[in-house]
Design a protein around this motif. Structure first.
Motif, PDB file in Angstrom:
ATOM      1  N   ILE A 101      29.224 -26.897  85.160  1.00 41.11           N
ATOM      2  CA  ILE A 101      28.618 -27.923  86.017  1.00 41.11           C
ATOM      3  C   ILE A 101      27.195 -27.539  86.418  1.00 41.11           C
ATOM      4  O   ILE A 101      26.302 -28.376  86.464  1.00 41.11           O
ATOM      5  N   LEU A 102      27.039 -26.260  86.708  1.00 43.22           N
ATOM      6  CA  LEU A 102      25.712 -25.733  87.060  1.00 43.22           C
ATOM      7  C   LEU A 102      25.447 -24.542  86.127  1.00 43.22           C
ATOM      8  O   LEU A 102      25.835 -23.410  86.441  1.00 43.22           O
ATOM      9  N   PRO A 103      24.810 -24.786  84.988  1.00 45.72           N
ATOM     10  CA  PRO A 103      24.652 -23.718  83.992  1.00 45.72           C
ATOM     11  C   PRO A 103      23.990 -22.462  84.546  1.00 45.72           C
ATOM     12  O   PRO A 103      24.286 -21.353  84.095  1.00 45.72           O
ATOM     13  N   ASN A 104      23.136 -22.621  85.546  1.00 44.65           N
ATOM     14  CA  ASN A 104      22.501 -21.447  86.152  1.00 44.65           C
ATOM     15  C   ASN A 104      23.131 -21.068  87.486  1.00 44.65           C
ATOM     16  O   ASN A 104      22.577 -20.268  88.233  1.00 44.65           O
ATOM     17  N   GLY A 105      24.241 -21.703  87.783  1.00 45.58           N
ATOM     18  CA  GLY A 105      24.930 -21.380  89.036  1.00 45.58           C
ATOM     19  C   GLY A 105      24.379 -22.141  90.219  1.00 45.58           C
ATOM     20  O   GLY A 105      25.047 -22.332  91.227  1.00 45.58           O
ATOM     21  N   THR A 106      23.141 -22.580  90.085  1.00 43.87           N
ATOM     22  CA  THR A 106      22.474 -23.315  91.149  1.00 43.87           C
ATOM     23  C   THR A 106      21.388 -24.158  90.474  1.00 43.87           C
ATOM     24  O   THR A 106      21.081 -23.942  89.302  1.00 43.87           O
ATOM     25  N   GLY A 107      20.855 -25.141  91.183  1.00 42.59           N
ATOM     26  CA  GLY A 107      19.772 -25.935  90.579  1.00 42.59           C
ATOM     27  C   GLY A 107      20.288 -27.124  89.802  1.00 42.59           C
ATOM     28  O   GLY A 107      21.067 -27.917  90.315  1.00 42.59           O
ATOM     29  N   GLU A 108      19.883 -27.171  88.526  1.00 45.11           N
ATOM     30  CA  GLU A 108      20.128 -28.386  87.748  1.00 45.11           C
ATOM     31  C   GLU A 108      21.597 -28.580  87.357  1.00 45.11           C
ATOM     32  O   GLU A 108      22.276 -27.643  86.927  1.00 45.11           O
ATOM     33  N   VAL A 109      22.054 -29.837  87.532  1.00 48.61           N
ATOM     34  CA  VAL A 109      23.454 -30.176  87.218  1.00 48.61           C
ATOM     35  C   VAL A 109      23.564 -30.579  85.750  1.00 48.61           C
ATOM     36  O   VAL A 109      22.704 -31.276  85.219  1.00 48.61           O
ATOM     37  N   ASN A 110      24.630 -30.139  85.099  1.00 44.81           N
ATOM     38  CA  ASN A 110      24.891 -30.511  83.711  1.00 44.81           C
ATOM     39  C   ASN A 110      25.833 -31.719  83.688  1.00 44.81           C
ATOM     40  O   ASN A 110      27.042 -31.585  83.900  1.00 44.81           O
ATOM     41  N   GLN A 111      25.292 -32.887  83.449  1.00 48.63           N
ATOM     42  CA  GLN A 111      26.073 -34.121  83.524  1.00 48.63           C
ATOM     43  C   GLN A 111      27.279 -34.098  82.586  1.00 48.63           C
ATOM     44  O   GLN A 111      28.342 -34.619  82.909  1.00 48.63           O
ATOM     45  N   LYS A 112      27.132 -33.444  81.418  1.00 46.33           N
ATOM     46  CA  LYS A 112      28.262 -33.423  80.474  1.00 46.33           C
ATOM     47  C   LYS A 112      29.443 -32.635  81.043  1.00 46.33           C
ATOM     48  O   LYS A 112      30.597 -32.928  80.730  1.00 46.33           O
ATOM     49  N   GLY A 113      29.142 -31.652  81.857  1.00 46.28           N
ATOM     50  CA  GLY A 113      30.212 -30.903  82.521  1.00 46.28           C
ATOM     51  C   GLY A 113      30.935 -31.795  83.520  1.00 46.28           C
ATOM     52  O   GLY A 113      32.168 -31.808  83.594  1.00 46.28           O
ATOM     53  N   THR A 153      41.064 -25.793  91.784  1.00 52.35           N
ATOM     54  CA  THR A 153      40.623 -24.482  92.255  1.00 52.35           C
ATOM     55  C   THR A 153      39.124 -24.382  91.986  1.00 52.35           C
ATOM     56  O   THR A 153      38.680 -24.599  90.857  1.00 52.35           O
ATOM     57  N   LEU A 154      38.358 -24.059  93.011  1.00 55.79           N
ATOM     58  CA  LEU A 154      36.905 -23.984  92.827  1.00 55.79           C
ATOM     59  C   LEU A 154      36.484 -22.701  92.116  1.00 55.79           C
ATOM     60  O   LEU A 154      35.554 -22.706  91.316  1.00 55.79           O
ATOM     61  N   TYR A 155      37.151 -21.616  92.428  1.00 54.95           N
ATOM     62  CA  TYR A 155      36.727 -20.338  91.847  1.00 54.95           C
ATOM     63  C   TYR A 155      37.914 -19.564  91.302  1.00 54.95           C
ATOM     64  O   TYR A 155      38.699 -18.987  92.051  1.00 54.95           O
ATOM     65  N   HIS A 156      38.045 -19.592  89.980  1.00 59.64           N
ATOM     66  CA  HIS A 156      39.073 -18.774  89.328  1.00 59.64           C
ATOM     67  C   HIS A 156      38.348 -17.776  88.417  1.00 59.64           C
ATOM     68  O   HIS A 156      38.502 -17.789  87.203  1.00 59.64           O
ATOM     69  N   TRP A 157      37.442 -17.019  89.043  1.00 59.42           N
ATOM     70  CA  TRP A 157      36.895 -15.769  88.507  1.00 59.42           C
ATOM     71  C   TRP A 157      35.684 -15.869  87.584  1.00 59.42           C
ATOM     72  O   TRP A 157      35.072 -14.843  87.278  1.00 59.42           O
ATOM     73  N   ASP A 158      35.312 -17.074  87.105  1.00 56.44           N
ATOM     74  CA  ASP A 158      34.244 -17.136  86.092  1.00 56.44           C
ATOM     75  C   ASP A 158      32.882 -17.414  86.729  1.00 56.44           C
ATOM     76  O   ASP A 158      32.303 -18.493  86.570  1.00 56.44           O
ATOM     77  N   LEU A 159      32.386 -16.416  87.424  1.00 54.64           N
ATOM     78  CA  LEU A 159      31.071 -16.518  88.082  1.00 54.64           C
ATOM     79  C   LEU A 159      29.971 -16.802  87.057  1.00 54.64           C
ATOM     80  O   LEU A 159      29.911 -16.148  86.009  1.00 54.64           O
ATOM     81  N   PRO A 160      29.069 -17.755  87.329  1.00 56.07           N
ATOM     82  CA  PRO A 160      27.942 -17.969  86.415  1.00 56.07           C
ATOM     83  C   PRO A 160      27.161 -16.664  86.212  1.00 56.07           C
ATOM     84  O   PRO A 160      26.831 -15.971  87.185  1.00 56.07           O
ATOM     85  N   TYR A 161      26.881 -16.364  84.955  1.00 53.38           N
ATOM     86  CA  TYR A 161      26.208 -15.097  84.640  1.00 53.38           C
ATOM     87  C   TYR A 161      24.818 -15.036  85.272  1.00 53.38           C
ATOM     88  O   TYR A 161      24.364 -13.974  85.697  1.00 53.38           O
ATOM     89  N   ALA A 162      24.179 -16.209  85.345  1.00 52.65           N
ATOM     90  CA  ALA A 162      22.828 -16.241  85.936  1.00 52.65           C
ATOM     91  C   ALA A 162      22.866 -15.751  87.386  1.00 52.65           C
ATOM     92  O   ALA A 162      21.935 -15.074  87.850  1.00 52.65           O
ATOM     93  N   LEU A 163      23.930 -16.056  88.100  1.00 50.44           N
ATOM     94  CA  LEU A 163      24.038 -15.579  89.491  1.00 50.44           C
ATOM     95  C   LEU A 163      24.379 -14.094  89.518  1.00 50.44           C
ATOM     96  O   LEU A 163      23.906 -13.348  90.389  1.00 50.44           O
ATOM     97  N   HIS A 164      25.196 -13.687  88.565  1.00 52.45           N
ATOM     98  CA  HIS A 164      25.521 -12.258  88.473  1.00 52.45           C
ATOM     99  C   HIS A 164      24.239 -11.438  88.315  1.00 52.45           C
ATOM    100  O   HIS A 164      24.082 -10.384  88.936  1.00 52.45           O
ATOM    101  N   LEU A 165      23.320 -11.951  87.497  1.00 55.80           N
ATOM    102  CA  LEU A 165      22.070 -11.213  87.268  1.00 55.80           C
ATOM    103  C   LEU A 165      21.227 -11.111  88.538  1.00 55.80           C
ATOM    104  O   LEU A 165      20.383 -10.231  88.658  1.00 55.80           O
TER     105      LEU A 165
END
Ligand code: PNW
Length: 448
Positions: A82-94, A115-127
């Motif tokens: 939904i948010l490829p970078n974890g924040t910012g631009e929304v991915n409409q296809k998601g 469930t909002l969070y089942h462990w797959d944190l956006p990598y961009a936020l991890h960085l």
């Protein structure tokens, strides 16, 4: 009294474990996409790149659910879809994918539990530091807001976090799950505090946007089962104490904060200096009222009282029944776990996961016979029924899992599904236990 008339009989999954399509239609990477691509992290060297290909086959999967009479489906949303970078631009296809899935479920009268969070944190936020970066609580709020605005007209039940014990414990303490870190207690407490604050912000966002919303928080629970009436108090005390083992795996540590607005004294005393600065405002945020508790219960331990009055674990005797993944089969955990939780927190409970892995295979007759799973479910559900009869407020039960799927560090070697997935062909075959579950649902558990 038995299961209530409107008891929710469901099945559960999680995005990374079933969706596949890991880089399609604008999806961003998550920490699990990165982790599984590192040689040696997953025992069978597999990834969730394709998994059950549910992203393309969700219609078939929903139809199978409808055929089995499943009333509710618990699934998670992939934040980075939904948010490829974890924040910012929304991915409409998601957004489109989850809209289609939700509409397909509702077409058959199946209630979505997200469930909002089942462990797959956006990598961009991890960085950017992931859960250690205090900004993440705002990112989670933004993500939740987008989910609520897009799906909240049709989705009324939300779980903020799945098993904080396991994703912090395995991901940031032991290092066997993504992102594979082994952090010190001070950093772990910082992560926990941010997760709990993110939970609180999500609760506020959901209440603001979604009418008639019901919100829960799901724990990994390993109940202690007293072997006699004289061992109940010791079992209960030990179950809710954080003193033994690491606080990160403790259940009271998380739930006392969320429900009572207070970290347990034993953790505060033991790790006092390691805690980040905690304000009263933080604790108010963390303890925003929720509507239900989610418990994932698979196994636990038998205990007896020792001479000092404390619970002592009793090892299961040699040959005690175990599931394929090696977990002891202890059906009474569903009775004692729900009873102890209800006595302490007085909130409705959902079993958000329960089930077993087995070495299922397709027989010569083309079917998948899994009498061991039927026996497991039968025994566990009888204990759940007993807990209902003794007064615990239990609203529903979700079997883990709808489909065989990617079992994290164990890859595809463990099969938890009521539906068999033949990965090379992606054919689905309903196992005997799936048809058995259908009869349980039809009879609202009266045939157990
Ligand atoms: C849960 N334990 O994880 C997760 O929510 C699911 O994604 C997972 O597939 C399922 O249970 C089966 O493992 C757990 O060690 C991981 O007790 C570990 C434990 C329990 C639950």
């Amino acid at each position: 009294m038995s299961f209530r008339k409107d008891f929710i009989w469901g099945a559960a999954t999680a995005a990374y474990q079933i969706e596949g399509a890991f880089d399609e239609d604008g999806k961003g990477r998550s920490i699990w996409d990165e982790f599984t691509h590192i040689e040696g992290k997953i025992s069978d060297n597999s990834t969730g790149d394709i998994a059950c290909d549910h992203y393309h086959r969700y219609k078939e999967d929903v139809r199978l659910m409808a055929e089995l009479g499943i009333k509710a489906y618990r699934f998670s949303i992939s934040w980075s879809r939904i948010l490829p970078n974890g924040t910012g631009e929304v991915n409409q296809k998601g957004i489109d994918f989850y809209n289609d899935l939700i509409n397909e479920l509702l077409k058959y009268g199946i209630e979505p539990y997200v469930t909002l969070y089942h462990w797959d944190l956006p990598y961009a936020l991890h960085l950017k530091g992931g859960w250690l970066n205090d900004d993440i609580t705002d990112c989670f709020e933004q993500y939740t807001t987008i989910v609520a605005e897009n799906f909240g007209d049709r989705v009324k039940n939300f779980i903020t976090f799945n098993e904080p014990q396991v994703f912090t414990g395995c991901g940031y303490f032991e290092g066997c799950h993504a992102p594979g870190y082994k952090l010190a207690d001070k950093e772990l407490l910082h992560i926990c505090h941010n997760i709990l604050k993110a939970h609180g912000k999500a609760v506020r966002a959901l209440r603001r946007i979604v009418s008639d919303v019901k919100i829960g928080f799901t724990s990994a629970s390993s109940p202690l089962v007293p072997v006699s009436d004289n061992d109940v108090d010791a079992a209960r005390n030990a179950f809710f104490s954080s003193g033994k083992g690491h606080f990160i795996f403790s259940e009271a540590f998380w739930h006392d904060a969320v429900i009572f607005g207070k970290y347990p004294d034993d953790v505060l005393n033991a790790y006092g200096d390691d805690f980040p600065k905690i304000t009263e405002k933080d604790m108010q945020l963390i303890s925003e009222p929720i509507d239900f508790i989610g418990l994932n219960i698979y196994t636990g331990s038998y205990v007896k009282t020792n001479k000092d009055g404390f619970a002592e674990r009793i090892r299961c005797s040699p040959g005690h029944p175990r599931t394929a993944i090696g977990w002891d089969i202890i059906p009474e955990t569903l009775y004692w776990g729900t009873k102890f939780y209800y006595d302490r927190y007085r909130l409705p409970i959902y079993i958000t996961e329960n089930g077993m892995s087995a070495h299922d295979c397709i027989s010569l007759d083309g079917k998948v016979h899994d009498p061991n799973r039927i026996d497991y479910l039968d025994r566990y559900l009888l204990e759940l029924k007993k807990s209902v009869e003794d007064g615990a407020d239990i609203a529903g039960y979700f079997q883990w899992s709808l489909l065989d799927n990617f079992e994290w560090a164990k890859g595809y070697s463990e099969r938890f599904g009521m539906i068999y997935v033949d990965y090379p062909t992606q054919n689905r075959i309903v196992k005997d236990s799936g048809y058995w579950y259908k009869t349980v649902i039809e009879n609202n558990g009266e045939n157990l």
